[in-house]
Write an enzyme that holds these catalytic residues in place. Structure first.
Site, short mmCIF file in Angstrom:
data_model
loop_
_atom_site.label_atom_id
_atom_site.label_comp_id
_atom_site.label_asym_id
_atom_site.label_seq_id
_atom_site.Cartn_x
_atom_site.Cartn_y
_atom_site.Cartn_z
N LYS A 1 55.25 45.08 94.53
CA LYS A 1 55.29 46.54 94.44
C LYS A 1 54.24 47.19 95.36
O LYS A 1 53.93 48.37 95.21
CB LYS A 1 55.11 46.98 92.98
CG LYS A 1 56.28 46.46 92.13
CD LYS A 1 56.56 47.31 90.93
CE LYS A 1 55.78 46.87 89.72
NZ LYS A 1 55.97 47.80 88.59
N ASN B 1 59.23 48.36 84.28
CA ASN B 1 59.64 48.57 82.90
C ASN B 1 61.15 48.71 82.71
O ASN B 1 61.69 48.27 81.71
CB ASN B 1 58.95 49.83 82.39
CG ASN B 1 58.70 49.75 80.91
OD1 ASN B 1 58.61 48.65 80.37
ND2 ASN B 1 58.62 50.89 80.25
N ARG C 1 54.49 50.14 78.60
CA ARG C 1 54.62 49.34 77.39
C ARG C 1 55.84 49.68 76.55
O ARG C 1 56.15 48.98 75.61
CB ARG C 1 53.35 49.48 76.56
CG ARG C 1 52.18 48.80 77.27
CD ARG C 1 51.02 48.68 76.38
NE ARG C 1 50.48 50.01 76.04
CZ ARG C 1 49.47 50.19 75.24
NH1 ARG C 1 48.89 49.17 74.66
NH2 ARG C 1 49.02 51.40 74.99
#
Ligand code: ZN
Length: 272
Positions: free
Chosen positions: A51, A173, A262
């Site tokens: 990334k 995510n 998260r």
């Protein structure tokens, strides 16, 4: 949210605009680098590693520039992006969020809200990027090694291991929630019980590859608003396969080198 596919696509756009051209302007709006001026240097290449984006510059051209080859290292984190504009074109983001402006004749690349921005010696690129596992979209992609890396901590929840860029690089995510759904495995499941890890690595590779060149990411194969994900960002809405309300929860401890990403989504019926 920028994941490996977004980062690789961004690097491709920057490469097209900058590579092989002389910088005519350089404005790094970070106190540490405020006096760094790469004008007069040739841009060699732009590459994505996981990334991270590396804009390789120099050494100096006939008109000046940097004396030794350097790399402008950036990370998009949660909100960052690089745009390419024609000279004089109005920016699509607020100017106060610009962290880097690199100009060539007729165009400029502007990095907004970058999560990290450094100028490092070319030889120090690896230290800037940190330890990375095989890059899902890189020339070094190695599914066997990615699977072996995932297996190193068998008790760790698979939904966390997928985010650890030291094991394999490029998943954020959104992909981790979608991968867990597509494999039929709860994100909380220990790696040792998550099934064939090579199959996880291969699926991740395929998903990022099909999305690398598309503007809007889809993991369902459907490119329509509200239909592009199975579970990601669909809390309490019915599962597309079984109709069970999608669950949303938190998973995780901070992982070195990974943002605090998260929140995780799953179907309690399709995933075990
Ligand atoms: Zn379901």
């Amino acid at each position: 949210m920028p994941e490996g596919d977004t980062v690789h696509r961004t690097a491709g756009r920057l490469r097209e605009a900058l590579a092989g051209r002389m910088l005519t302007g350089c404005d790094l709006r970070v106190p540490r680098y405020a006096t760094v001026d790469l004008s007069g240097s040739l841009v060699d290449d732009v590459v994505a590693r996981g990334k991270h984006i590396l804009i390789r510059v120099g050494p100096r051209g006939a008109d000046g520039g940097t004396a030794r080859p350097v790399s402008v290292h950036s990370h998009l984190k949660m909100e960052g992006r690089w745009d390419v504009y024609r000279a004089g074109e109005r920016w699509r983001r607020p100017a106060h969020t610009a962290r880097a402006v690199l100009r060539v004749d007729g165009a400029e690349a502007v990095g907004f809200s970058l999560g990290a921005l450094d100028v490092v010696a070319r030889a120090d690129e690896d230290d800037a990027v940190g330890p990375l596992g095989p890059d899902l979209l890189g020339p070094d992609w190695d599914p066997a090694r990615a699977a072996a890396n995932l297996a190193t901590d068998p008790t760790r929840p698979v939904g966390l291991a997928l985010l650890d860029q030291r094991l394999l690089a490029g998943i954020g995510n959104e992909y981790r929630s979608e991968l867990c759904f597509l494999r039929g495995v709860l994100p909380q499941t220990p790696v040792s019980q998550a099934g064939d890890l090579r199959a996880w690595a291969d699926l991740a590779h395929r998903l990022l590859l099909v999305n690398r060149d598309s503007v809007r990411r889809t993991t369902t194969g459907v490119d329509r608003d509200g239909a592009r994900t199975w579970v990601y960002d669909r809390g309490r809405r019915p599962c597309r396969r079984c109709g069970t309300p999608i669950r949303v929860g938190r998973l995780g401890e901070p992982i070195s080198g990974v943002d605090a990403e998260r929140t995780v989504w799953w179907c309690p019926t399709c995933q075990r």
